[in-house]
Design a protein around this motif. Structure first.
Motif, PDB file in Angstrom:
ATOM      1  N   THR A   9       0.840  -1.188   0.000  1.00 56.76           N
ATOM      2  CA  THR A   9       0.000   0.000   0.000  1.00 56.76           C
ATOM      3  C   THR A   9       0.874   1.237   0.000  1.00 56.76           C
ATOM      4  O   THR A   9       2.106   1.140   0.065  1.00 56.76           O
ATOM      5  CB  THR A   9      -0.942  -0.013   1.211  1.00 56.76           C
ATOM      6  N   GLY A  10       0.253   2.397  -0.053  1.00 59.16           N
ATOM      7  CA  GLY A  10       0.993   3.651  -0.056  1.00 59.16           C
ATOM      8  C   GLY A  10       0.608   4.557   1.091  1.00 59.16           C
ATOM      9  O   GLY A  10       0.867   5.752   1.031  1.00 59.16           O
ATOM     10  N   GLY A  11      -0.004   4.024   2.118  1.00 60.63           N
ATOM     11  CA  GLY A  11      -0.437   4.867   3.228  1.00 60.63           C
ATOM     12  C   GLY A  11      -1.722   5.596   2.898  1.00 60.63           C
ATOM     13  O   GLY A  11      -2.460   5.226   1.974  1.00 60.63           O
ATOM     14  N   SER A  12      -1.995   6.652   3.623  1.00 55.79           N
ATOM     15  CA  SER A  12      -3.234   7.411   3.416  1.00 55.79           C
ATOM     16  C   SER A  12      -3.261   7.987   2.007  1.00 55.79           C
ATOM     17  O   SER A  12      -2.343   8.710   1.609  1.00 55.79           O
ATOM     18  CB  SER A  12      -3.338   8.545   4.436  1.00 55.79           C
ATOM     19  N   THR A  13      -4.329   7.686   1.284  1.00 60.21           N
ATOM     20  CA  THR A  13      -4.393   8.064  -0.127  1.00 60.21           C
ATOM     21  C   THR A  13      -4.816   9.510  -0.318  1.00 60.21           C
ATOM     22  O   THR A  13      -4.244  10.229  -1.146  1.00 60.21           O
ATOM     23  CB  THR A  13      -5.384   7.141  -0.865  1.00 60.21           C
ATOM     24  N   PHE A  14      -5.811   9.950   0.444  1.00 57.89           N
ATOM     25  CA  PHE A  14      -6.369  11.293   0.265  1.00 57.89           C
ATOM     26  C   PHE A  14      -6.250  12.110   1.544  1.00 57.89           C
ATOM     27  O   PHE A  14      -6.324  11.582   2.649  1.00 57.89           O
ATOM     28  CB  PHE A  14      -7.847  11.205  -0.160  1.00 57.89           C
ATOM     29  N   ARG A  15      -6.076  13.394   1.371  1.00 57.26           N
ATOM     30  CA  ARG A  15      -6.051  14.309   2.510  1.00 57.26           C
ATOM     31  C   ARG A  15      -7.438  14.383   3.135  1.00 57.26           C
ATOM     32  O   ARG A  15      -8.451  14.279   2.428  1.00 57.26           O
ATOM     33  CB  ARG A  15      -5.646  15.711   2.060  1.00 57.26           C
ATOM     34  N   ASN A  16      -7.471  14.587   4.426  1.00 58.99           N
ATOM     35  CA  ASN A  16      -8.762  14.846   5.056  1.00 58.99           C
ATOM     36  C   ASN A  16      -9.274  16.210   4.617  1.00 58.99           C
ATOM     37  O   ASN A  16      -8.501  17.166   4.501  1.00 58.99           O
ATOM     38  CB  ASN A  16      -8.626  14.810   6.579  1.00 58.99           C
ATOM     39  N   PRO A  17     -10.576  16.331   4.364  1.00 55.47           N
ATOM     40  CA  PRO A  17     -11.129  17.625   3.934  1.00 55.47           C
ATOM     41  C   PRO A  17     -11.004  18.679   5.027  1.00 55.47           C
ATOM     42  O   PRO A  17     -10.820  18.367   6.211  1.00 55.47           O
ATOM     43  CB  PRO A  17     -12.605  17.301   3.657  1.00 55.47           C
TER      44      PRO A  17
END
Length: 321
Positions: free
Chosen positions: A227-235
């Motif tokens: 995996t690559g860790g968290s994919t998207f920033r939190n809004p």
């Protein structure tokens, strides 16, 4: 006595490379070096021997050639066509750690976890959050990495860089323009050394916190997957109180698959390579998640994972016209 410079490859742009004491490799495989295990080659890969080697190389490199620095490649998709230009990876010559009374000085190649452990062993509090970030210190500075309520901007005193022209600069934290998961490092600059602050105290306290962080990661994240860790920033919380994973879950994306890529069932802000994914599969899955979240919530998710390189069908590496 200085070691002799390594031979320089002569194909494509590799023939333009200045001499180095480290290693230069043309058409170097990068996919196996990333956490996702996908992606095409580097046109030229440099592993400099030390900061002086890096400085002289960049100072002599033709300025029109693109330069990208990779850390531990944990939060990254390298596209299937690979990376044109020069890719820099720091190794042993950039992994020194010096513990001071109220801080720690470390090389850009040091693992975040290793820095956290050294600080804890010296009784320095405040750097435990690094144990939850699966990357290198240089990468952490470049993206203002954070976890468990803290981020690099909270603890950084200064970062030493080698800029694209080969100059050494020491930049105080105020000069780095940190924001949420970003910095304003000069383009092409390489973080070679940093100083992080810590609060002296009882080593048992930061050690216990690191144990808590490790347990929390293991319980909530697919730490044993590709995996690559968290994919998207939190809004922005002003837009919605929901985290990215909640928006993805509510959009029905948990377990969604494209090719060999899958949205994690355990934590749906993580994308997985289930074994046969291409970089294109993973990126396409991320874009499909973004589309579904936008349709269901009106929220536009922004990538936290870096996506670099050329799509496979557009590849022109290795000196091709």
């Amino acid at each position: 006595m200085m070691a002799a410079a390594n031979p320089i490859p002569t194909t494509g742009i590799a023939g333009l490379m200045p001499p180095v004491r480290g290693r230069l490799e043309a058409n170097a495989a990068l996919g196996p070096q990333t956490w996702f295990g996908v992606g095409g080659p580097a046109e030229v890969l440099l592993r400099p021997a030390d900061a002086d080697d890096l400085s002289s190389f960049l100072g002599a490199l033709p300025p029109e050639l693109p330069v990208v620095t990779l850390g531990k490649a944990s939060n990254l998709i390298i596209r299937d066509g690979g990376l044109p230009g020069v890719v820099i990876r720091l190794a042993r010559g950039f992994s020194g750690i010096v513990v001071e009374a109220d801080g720690i000085v470390c090389g850009g190649a040091c693992l975040d976890m290793t820095v956290a452990e050294h600080a804890a062993g010296a009784g320095l509090r405040g750097l435990e959050f690094l144990a939850g970030i699966p990357g290198s210190i240089g990468g952490a500075v470049a993206m203002n990495a954070g976890a468990y309520g803290a981020e690099i901007t909270d603890v950084l005193d200064w970062a030493e860089i080698v800029n694209r022209s080969g100059e050494f600069l020491r930049l105080p934290v105020e000069a780095l323009g940190f924001g949420y998961r970003r910095s304003s490092l000069p383009e092409g600059a390489v973080v070679v050394r940093v100083r992080l602050r810590g609060e002296p105290g009882d080593p048992a306290i930061p050690r216990a916190r690191i144990v808590e962080i490790r347990a929390a990661r293991e319980a909530s994240q697919p730490t044993r997957a590709r995996t690559g860790g968290s994919t998207f920033r939190n809004p922005d919380p002003a837009t919605t109180p929901l985290k990215a994973w909640q928006l993805i879950d509510e959009a029905g994306c948990r377990g969604l698959e494209i090719g060999g890529a899958q949205v994690s069932e355990k934590h749906c802000n993580f994308l997985l390579n289930t074994g046969a994914a291409s970089a294109a599969d993973i990126e396409a899955l991320g874009e499909e998640v973004r589309r579904r979240v936008a349709d269901s919530s009106g929220i536009d998710l922004h990538w936290e994972i870096r996506r670099l390189g050329v799509p496979g069908h557009l590849a022109t590496l290795g000196g091709a016209a």
